[in-house]
Design an enzyme around this catalytic site. Sequence first.
Site, short mmCIF file in Angstrom:
data_model
loop_
_atom_site.label_atom_id
_atom_site.label_comp_id
_atom_site.label_asym_id
_atom_site.label_seq_id
_atom_site.Cartn_x
_atom_site.Cartn_y
_atom_site.Cartn_z
N ASN A 165 -76.72 -8.33 23.89
CA ASN A 165 -76.21 -8.27 22.51
C ASN A 165 -75.90 -6.84 22.07
O ASN A 165 -75.73 -6.58 20.88
CB ASN A 165 -77.24 -8.90 21.55
CG ASN A 165 -77.48 -10.35 21.88
OD1 ASN A 165 -76.56 -11.07 22.27
ND2 ASN A 165 -78.73 -10.78 21.78
N GLU A 187 -84.13 -15.67 27.34
CA GLU A 187 -84.10 -14.61 26.33
C GLU A 187 -85.45 -14.38 25.66
O GLU A 187 -85.57 -14.38 24.44
CB GLU A 187 -82.99 -14.88 25.28
CG GLU A 187 -82.61 -13.59 24.55
CD GLU A 187 -81.32 -13.70 23.75
OE1 GLU A 187 -80.31 -14.17 24.31
OE2 GLU A 187 -81.33 -13.30 22.58
N HIS A 215 -71.36 -9.02 14.58
CA HIS A 215 -71.47 -10.31 13.89
C HIS A 215 -71.28 -10.13 12.39
O HIS A 215 -70.62 -10.95 11.73
CB HIS A 215 -72.82 -10.97 14.19
CG HIS A 215 -72.93 -11.47 15.60
ND1 HIS A 215 -74.12 -11.53 16.29
CD2 HIS A 215 -71.98 -11.91 16.47
CE1 HIS A 215 -73.90 -12.00 17.51
NE2 HIS A 215 -72.60 -12.22 17.65
N LYS A 237 -74.40 -9.40 34.35
CA LYS A 237 -74.94 -10.48 33.53
C LYS A 237 -75.87 -11.36 34.36
O LYS A 237 -76.93 -11.79 33.90
CB LYS A 237 -73.82 -11.30 32.89
CG LYS A 237 -74.41 -12.47 32.09
CD LYS A 237 -73.63 -12.96 30.93
CE LYS A 237 -74.47 -14.01 30.17
NZ LYS A 237 -73.80 -14.61 29.05
N LYS A 277 -76.18 -20.72 28.59
CA LYS A 277 -76.31 -21.01 27.15
C LYS A 277 -75.23 -22.00 26.78
O LYS A 277 -74.03 -21.76 27.04
CB LYS A 277 -76.15 -19.74 26.32
CG LYS A 277 -77.40 -18.89 26.26
CD LYS A 277 -77.25 -17.78 25.22
CE LYS A 277 -78.49 -16.91 25.17
NZ LYS A 277 -78.31 -15.75 24.26
N HIS A 331 -63.54 -10.99 18.01
CA HIS A 331 -64.91 -10.73 18.49
C HIS A 331 -64.94 -9.39 19.25
O HIS A 331 -65.82 -8.56 19.03
CB HIS A 331 -65.36 -11.88 19.38
CG HIS A 331 -66.74 -11.69 19.94
ND1 HIS A 331 -67.87 -11.71 19.15
CD2 HIS A 331 -67.17 -11.44 21.20
CE1 HIS A 331 -68.93 -11.50 19.91
NE2 HIS A 331 -68.53 -11.33 21.16
N ARG A 339 -82.85 -10.27 28.12
CA ARG A 339 -81.51 -10.86 27.94
C ARG A 339 -80.87 -10.41 26.62
O ARG A 339 -79.66 -10.39 26.49
CB ARG A 339 -81.59 -12.39 28.02
CG ARG A 339 -80.22 -13.04 28.01
CD ARG A 339 -80.25 -14.48 28.49
NE ARG A 339 -78.92 -15.06 28.37
CZ ARG A 339 -78.54 -16.17 28.94
NH1 ARG A 339 -79.37 -16.86 29.68
NH2 ARG A 339 -77.31 -16.64 28.77
N ARG A 341 -79.73 -37.26 30.33
CA ARG A 341 -80.75 -36.19 30.37
C ARG A 341 -80.41 -35.10 31.39
O ARG A 341 -81.29 -34.45 31.93
CB ARG A 341 -82.14 -36.76 30.64
CG ARG A 341 -82.57 -37.74 29.56
CD ARG A 341 -84.01 -38.18 29.69
NE ARG A 341 -84.32 -39.15 28.64
CZ ARG A 341 -84.06 -40.44 28.72
NH1 ARG A 341 -83.52 -40.95 29.82
NH2 ARG A 341 -84.34 -41.25 27.72
N HIS A 363 -73.58 -6.04 19.18
CA HIS A 363 -73.30 -7.30 18.51
C HIS A 363 -73.90 -7.42 17.12
O HIS A 363 -73.50 -8.30 16.36
CB HIS A 363 -73.76 -8.48 19.36
CG HIS A 363 -72.86 -8.78 20.53
ND1 HIS A 363 -72.55 -7.83 21.49
CD2 HIS A 363 -72.16 -9.89 20.87
CE1 HIS A 363 -71.73 -8.37 22.38
NE2 HIS A 363 -71.47 -9.61 22.03
N GLU A 408 -66.38 -7.21 25.33
CA GLU A 408 -67.55 -7.49 26.17
C GLU A 408 -67.53 -6.61 27.42
O GLU A 408 -68.57 -6.12 27.88
CB GLU A 408 -67.57 -8.97 26.59
CG GLU A 408 -67.78 -9.94 25.45
CD GLU A 408 -69.12 -9.80 24.74
OE1 GLU A 408 -70.10 -9.35 25.37
OE2 GLU A 408 -69.18 -10.12 23.53
N1 GLY Z 1 -73.91 -14.08 25.37
C1 GLY Z 1 -75.21 -13.59 25.51
C2 GLY Z 1 -76.04 -14.33 26.49
O1 GLY Z 1 -75.52 -15.12 27.26
O2 GLY Z 1 -77.22 -14.16 26.51
#
Ligand code: GLY
Length: 348
Positions: free
Chosen positions: A231, A223, A238, A213, A143, A250, A227, A121, A234, A185
């Site tokens: 994107n 998010e 995508h 970031k 993430k 990418h 956040r 956990r 993006h 990026e």
């Molecule tokens: N790659 C986008 C984020 O980490 O929110």
Amino acid sequence: MSDLRTVTVPLGDRSYDVLVGAGAVEHLPSLLPATARRVAVITQAGIPLGGAEALTALDLGGRVITRIEIGDGEVAKSLTTIEHVTRAFAGAGITRNDVVVGIGGGMVTDVAGFAAAVWHRGVPVVHVSTTLLGMVDAAIGGKTGVNLPEGKNLVGAFWQPAGVICDLDALDTLPARERRSGDGEMAKYHFLVGEDLAALPLVDRIARCVRIKADVVASDEREGGRRALLNYGHTLAHALEIATGHNLTHGESVGVGLIFAARLAERLGRIDAARVDEHVAVVGDLYGLPTEPPAGLDPAALLELMGRDKKALDGLTFVLDGPSGVEVVAGVDPSAVLDTLHRYGAQP
Ligand code: GLY
């Protein structure tokens, strides 16, 4: 080891440092929890910093290291890999006092982070990022996750690392295609803060991108809103990746997506032509990325793919530049999007 930059991701008692510099991996021991007696290293074949010899050379204070190799590519970013990794944790006797270390690009750190999030956990994880894309994006912000046949990153968790290393030496051997993924990026960050990052040496530019970031993540970790600015570029990117069967990297897709977003913002009266030119200069001249979509793509098909983007909140949502800077804009008229695609060069 020279010129180390330290950027803190400010998340209260879960705050952590990102160490950026050539040879920064030497500082890995300083990021490991004092309680950790065992270190489970998740890596891939061919990653110099993750090789058995490199790990032996690291002085981790007498801790027992178990090296766990995972496969390459999106297909290996799977629950099967998580089973393999967590069974290796069981074999190595990894407890909640110990630590997981992911050494590699975004795929490795996403898998290592998710395995750490679910083992007992939640056990601490430290990322050693070896790609530009990982350094400025994937390794930062917590993430984690894996793919299902039904879609990318559908199974995951927010699990912040205890620390991140961005060792610039790893970039010396990075294949050009992967380097370009990070370039897209980096180009994005130029517009998120309205700063010219071009003049900065690479180590400072990476550290600045990490700082940007980190601030966005600190303000909206899960998010709920802000956040999503990460994107920028993006939504079309995508769609392009899918439409071209990943023939565009990418970063190349993000480059094209950034200019498309700028042209759409101009079409909607949010920015002027000079600002679009700035996008073209950063993406095309500074990073050498393509500025136009490849020939032969059907605008209607791209529009449909963009509508399916999982980050679309309500109909067509874009991250767009404007008088107050880059922001999330919902309810964009599909005919304006289609018209911009046509004028931007996508032809059926
Ligand atoms: N790659 C986008 C984020 O980490 O929110």
